[in-house]
Scaffold this motif. Structure first.
Motif, short mmCIF file in Angstrom:
data_model
loop_
_atom_site.label_atom_id
_atom_site.label_comp_id
_atom_site.label_asym_id
_atom_site.label_seq_id
_atom_site.Cartn_x
_atom_site.Cartn_y
_atom_site.Cartn_z
N ILE A 178 29.16 -29.03 -37.11
CA ILE A 178 29.31 -27.57 -37.02
C ILE A 178 30.21 -27.14 -38.18
O ILE A 178 31.34 -27.60 -38.29
CB ILE A 178 29.95 -27.16 -35.68
N ASP A 179 29.66 -26.27 -39.02
CA ASP A 179 30.36 -25.81 -40.23
C ASP A 179 31.16 -24.55 -39.94
O ASP A 179 30.86 -23.83 -39.00
CB ASP A 179 29.29 -25.50 -41.30
N ASP A 180 32.18 -24.31 -40.74
CA ASP A 180 32.94 -23.05 -40.67
C ASP A 180 33.47 -22.76 -39.27
O ASP A 180 33.51 -21.59 -38.85
CB ASP A 180 32.08 -21.86 -41.11
N PHE A 181 33.88 -23.80 -38.54
CA PHE A 181 34.31 -23.56 -37.16
C PHE A 181 35.55 -22.68 -37.12
O PHE A 181 36.51 -22.90 -37.84
CB PHE A 181 34.59 -24.88 -36.43
N ALA A 235 38.68 -31.08 -42.17
CA ALA A 235 39.29 -29.82 -42.60
C ALA A 235 38.78 -29.51 -43.99
O ALA A 235 38.86 -30.35 -44.89
CB ALA A 235 40.81 -29.95 -42.61
N GLU A 236 38.21 -28.31 -44.18
CA GLU A 236 37.72 -27.96 -45.51
C GLU A 236 38.67 -27.02 -46.24
O GLU A 236 39.53 -26.40 -45.63
CB GLU A 236 36.35 -27.29 -45.54
N GLY A 237 38.53 -26.96 -47.54
CA GLY A 237 39.34 -26.04 -48.33
C GLY A 237 40.78 -26.49 -48.48
O GLY A 237 41.68 -25.66 -48.61
CA CA Z 1 32.12 -24.55 -44.60
#
Ligand code: CA
Ligand code: C2E
Ligand code: CA
Ligand code: CA
Length: 279
Positions: A178-181, A235-237
């Protein structure tokens, strides 16, 4: 007075017209992008927060057009979704990733799973799972090596139609992330229904981690909840050392972001990250 008003009005119209023309231009050119070999994939490393070892990578599309230059996915992906061009692009991305996996594996390189982004629009096609299953079979790729990333907000409003597709993808062997949670509205209800392997915390939380204690509390809660459900957390970004330290302290599994590395061409990723299984 009237003159200024008129000028303002004209400027306003001009902006609308320019935006419209740019969109039309991008749309028309996008139709040829695959045939003219203008698309490429970049790969961004995803590494263990504790050891720094490569755990995965995300395939991110790049479009270089001779006249328009480099057009960002943020601009052309929404247009591709609106026009349906995303269907062909989606297939191209998957074929490309399978070919890349095969090439790395046949060179005996230890390669982790590659994550591919899927648009909500692609979920509207009932035979999505079988059509991507076919692509993977045709290229003799092991579905276990592919993670399908879907964006939380986009596809979740229609649970009845999305759920069977996700189960089909799982049964073929794909992993699901699941992206951008946490971005936009968050429905926790589907978390227990969806067959998910990985949860990606949206970069807006990561970026506020060190300045906003509420973001930190929420991030920690998302990580704990995910672990309670046996999900891996990415964790992205992640852009700073400080953010990484916070995430390590919170037991986050995997990190992705400019602080670790930028998305890069496959050759570069291979040189920097992939080792032969015999070496
Ligand atoms: Ca994303
Ligand atoms: P996304 O799936 O959320 O991908 C992550 C985006 O964050 C990427 O932008 C990546 O380059 C960027 N990023 C990575 N690390 C950092 C960081 O530390 N800080 C910041 N500020 N950004 C970081 P990109 O490549 O421009 O892609 C934008 C969006 O376009 C993606 O967001 C995804 O929704 C879409 N997209 C990209 N490739 C594809 C594709 O092949 N298919 C589909 N359907 N969508 C794609
Ligand atoms: Ca993504
Ligand atoms: Ca996104």
């Amino acid at each position: 007075q009237a003159k200024i008003q008129n000028g303002g009005h004209q400027f306003f119209n001009e902006r609308i017209i320019n935006t419209f023309l740019r969109k039309l231009d991008v749309e028309n050119e996008l139709r040829w992008a695959i045939a003219k070999n203008q698309l490429t994939l970049y790969y961004q490393p995803q590494v263990s927060a504790s050891t720094g070892h490569l755990e995965g990578m995300e395939a991110l599309i790049r479009w270089n057009h001779p006249r328009l230059g480099s057009v960002s996915p943020g601009e052309f992906i929404p247009i591709a979704e609106e026009t349906g061009i995303i269907m062909d692009i989606g297939k191209w991305v998957l074929k490309e990733v399978c070919a890349q996996l095969n090439s790395w594996l046949s060179a005996s390189l230890a390669v982790p799973a590659i994550a591919v982004n899927l648009s909500a629009r692609q979920f509207l096609v009932p035979d999505l799972a079988s059509s991507i299953g076919d692509i993977v079979r045709q290229t003799c790729c092991d579905p276990q090596h592919i993670v399908i990333e879907i964006t939380e907000s986009s596809s979740m409003n229609d649970i009845e139609s999305v759920l069977p597709i996700l189960h089909e993808l799982k049964s073929i062997g794909f992993q699901i992330a699941i992206d951008d949670f946490g971005k936009g509205y968050s429905a926790l209800g589907y978390m227990k229904q969806f067959p998910i392997d990985i949860l990606k915390i949206d970069k807006s939380f990561v970026q506020e981690l060190t300045s906003d204690s509420k973001s930190a509390v929420i991030t920690k809660a998302i990580i704990d909840m995910s672990h309670g459900m046996n999900l891996r957390v990415i964790a992205e970004g992640v852009e700073t050392q400080e953010q990484l330290k916070y995430l390590q302290a919170m037991n986050c599994d995997i990190v992705q972001g400019y602080f670790i590395d930028r998305p890069m061409p496959s050759e570069q990723l291979e040189l920097r990250y992939l080792k032969g299984v015999w070496s």
